[in-house]
Write a protein that holds these residues in place. Sequence first.
Motif, PDB file in Angstrom:
ATOM      1  N   TYR A  77       0.832  -1.204   0.000  1.00 19.42           N
ATOM      2  CA  TYR A  77       0.000   0.000   0.000  1.00 19.42           C
ATOM      3  C   TYR A  77       0.870   1.259   0.000  1.00 19.42           C
ATOM      4  O   TYR A  77       1.828   1.382   0.757  1.00 19.42           O
ATOM      5  CB  TYR A  77      -0.915   0.007   1.229  1.00 19.42           C
ATOM      6  N   GLU A  78       0.563   2.197  -0.918  1.00 23.58           N
ATOM      7  CA  GLU A  78       1.223   3.499  -0.965  1.00 23.58           C
ATOM      8  C   GLU A  78       0.148   4.563  -0.791  1.00 23.58           C
ATOM      9  O   GLU A  78      -0.817   4.614  -1.548  1.00 23.58           O
ATOM     10  CB  GLU A  78       1.952   3.702  -2.307  1.00 23.58           C
ATOM     11  N   GLU A  79       0.338   5.409   0.204  1.00 20.05           N
ATOM     12  CA  GLU A  79      -0.667   6.420   0.499  1.00 20.05           C
ATOM     13  C   GLU A  79      -0.719   7.458  -0.614  1.00 20.05           C
ATOM     14  O   GLU A  79       0.315   7.975  -1.064  1.00 20.05           O
ATOM     15  CB  GLU A  79      -0.338   7.108   1.828  1.00 20.05           C
ATOM     16  N   THR A  80      -1.900   7.731  -1.085  1.00 18.12           N
ATOM     17  CA  THR A  80      -2.091   8.718  -2.148  1.00 18.12           C
ATOM     18  C   THR A  80      -1.888  10.118  -1.588  1.00 18.12           C
ATOM     19  O   THR A  80      -2.499  10.473  -0.589  1.00 18.12           O
ATOM     20  CB  THR A  80      -3.511   8.618  -2.751  1.00 18.12           C
ATOM     21  N   PRO A  81      -0.969  10.882  -2.218  1.00 16.54           N
ATOM     22  CA  PRO A  81      -0.748  12.249  -1.702  1.00 16.54           C
ATOM     23  C   PRO A  81      -2.018  13.090  -1.782  1.00 16.54           C
ATOM     24  O   PRO A  81      -2.763  13.021  -2.756  1.00 16.54           O
ATOM     25  CB  PRO A  81       0.343  12.803  -2.634  1.00 16.54           C
ATOM     26  N   VAL A  82      -2.243  13.843  -0.737  1.00 13.11           N
ATOM     27  CA  VAL A  82      -3.440  14.687  -0.691  1.00 13.11           C
ATOM     28  C   VAL A  82      -3.182  15.967  -1.463  1.00 13.11           C
ATOM     29  O   VAL A  82      -2.207  16.683  -1.193  1.00 13.11           O
ATOM     30  CB  VAL A  82      -3.818  15.015   0.777  1.00 13.11           C
ATOM     31  N   GLU A  83      -4.003  16.225  -2.445  1.00  7.68           N
ATOM     32  CA  GLU A  83      -3.861  17.444  -3.224  1.00  7.68           C
ATOM     33  C   GLU A  83      -4.405  18.624  -2.430  1.00  7.68           C
ATOM     34  O   GLU A  83      -5.475  18.557  -1.844  1.00  7.68           O
ATOM     35  CB  GLU A  83      -4.619  17.337  -4.553  1.00  7.68           C
ATOM     36  N   GLU A  84      -3.604  19.686  -2.433  1.00  2.00           N
ATOM     37  CA  GLU A  84      -4.033  20.892  -1.720  1.00  2.00           C
ATOM     38  C   GLU A  84      -5.155  21.570  -2.503  1.00  2.00           C
ATOM     39  O   GLU A  84      -5.012  21.863  -3.689  1.00  2.00           O
ATOM     40  CB  GLU A  84      -2.862  21.861  -1.571  1.00  2.00           C
ATOM     41  N   VAL A  85      -6.223  21.768  -1.836  1.00  2.00           N
ATOM     42  CA  VAL A  85      -7.377  22.403  -2.475  1.00  2.00           C
ATOM     43  C   VAL A  85      -7.323  23.891  -2.203  1.00  2.00           C
ATOM     44  O   VAL A  85      -7.370  24.328  -1.057  1.00  2.00           O
ATOM     45  CB  VAL A  85      -8.713  21.813  -1.942  1.00  2.00           C
ATOM     46  N   VAL A  86      -7.153  24.652  -3.273  1.00  2.00           N
ATOM     47  CA  VAL A  86      -7.098  26.103  -3.141  1.00  2.00           C
ATOM     48  C   VAL A  86      -8.502  26.657  -3.334  1.00  2.00           C
ATOM     49  O   VAL A  86      -9.123  26.438  -4.372  1.00  2.00           O
ATOM     50  CB  VAL A  86      -6.152  26.716  -4.196  1.00  2.00           C
ATOM     51  N   PRO A  87      -9.017  27.320  -2.328  1.00  2.00           N
ATOM     52  CA  PRO A  87     -10.377  27.864  -2.476  1.00  2.00           C
ATOM     53  C   PRO A  87     -10.435  28.903  -3.578  1.00  2.00           C
ATOM     54  O   PRO A  87      -9.551  29.759  -3.696  1.00  2.00           O
ATOM     55  CB  PRO A  87     -10.648  28.494  -1.104  1.00  2.00           C
ATOM     56  N   VAL A  88     -11.431  28.792  -4.399  1.00  3.74           N
ATOM     57  CA  VAL A  88     -11.618  29.725  -5.509  1.00  3.74           C
ATOM     58  C   VAL A  88     -12.556  30.830  -5.052  1.00  3.74           C
ATOM     59  O   VAL A  88     -13.693  30.570  -4.662  1.00  3.74           O
ATOM     60  CB  VAL A  88     -12.197  29.008  -6.752  1.00  3.74           C
ATOM     61  N   LEU A  89     -12.017  32.021  -5.068  1.00  2.00           N
ATOM     62  CA  LEU A  89     -12.835  33.158  -4.654  1.00  2.00           C
ATOM     63  C   LEU A  89     -13.732  33.591  -5.801  1.00  2.00           C
ATOM     64  O   LEU A  89     -13.278  33.752  -6.930  1.00  2.00           O
ATOM     65  CB  LEU A  89     -11.935  34.330  -4.229  1.00  2.00           C
TER      66      LEU A  89
END
Length: 254
Positions: A77-89
């Motif tokens: 098992y390889e942990e999937t990197p969490v993508e940074e969610v940039v809030p869209v204004l």
Amino acid sequence: RGPDVLSPQVEVEVESMDKAGNFIGWLHIEGLNLSVALVEQALSKVHFTAERSSYYKALVAAEEAAKQKKEKVWSHYEETPVEEVVPVLEEKERTANYKPVFVTEITDDLHFYVQDVETGAQLEKLMENMRTEVGAHPPVEGSYAPRRGDFCIAKFVDGEWYRARVEKVESAAKVHIFYIDYGNKETLPATRLAALPPAFSTRVLPAQATEYKFAFIQVPQDVSMGEGRATEEPGRFSVSPVGPPGPTASRWVP
């Protein structure tokens, strides 16, 4: 006959059943949910259909713990990197904020300078008082030594004095100045410059020429020069002096 102490107590919990008698349920051994135990020991994975079950949270928690151990079914098992969610204004609708101005200068690259109409009366009063003061106490010709960045007064072609800033000093005969209340530039001899009286400095009234430029517009490179004016196609513009009310004022030519 009494219960066999060597046989564990098993309980089957039926969750749903179809018309043929097939059912989906849970097996509990001595009160332990066998499905949760298998997932916890990394011997099984959680199926998406378990989302509807009341045991789903327990199954997910057990699976997450097993993943971290990386054993058995999770050994690779390889942990999937969490993508940074940039809030869209959300863009707010732009609202026009108009204010009246005087266009006092237009440069060859279509930058332009304006004066705010609201402070126009203050500038007129300052200029009137300054000229009265200079007229009563005229500067001695040649007594002012210009330095780059200095605020001064300069005598324009109309014979009147205007507030200015020294941009560059090449020699006593060639001093580059910028008229701070109108936006135009000129090269003058030092004899047509004088010190700016403190009563009329930019602390009393800030420079009135504000620079602007058109967005997303590029001046064409193919420009033919006429007598004292630049002409472009389509449209034309000139930067000819048309004053008053200042050192120069620019106008559009249709």
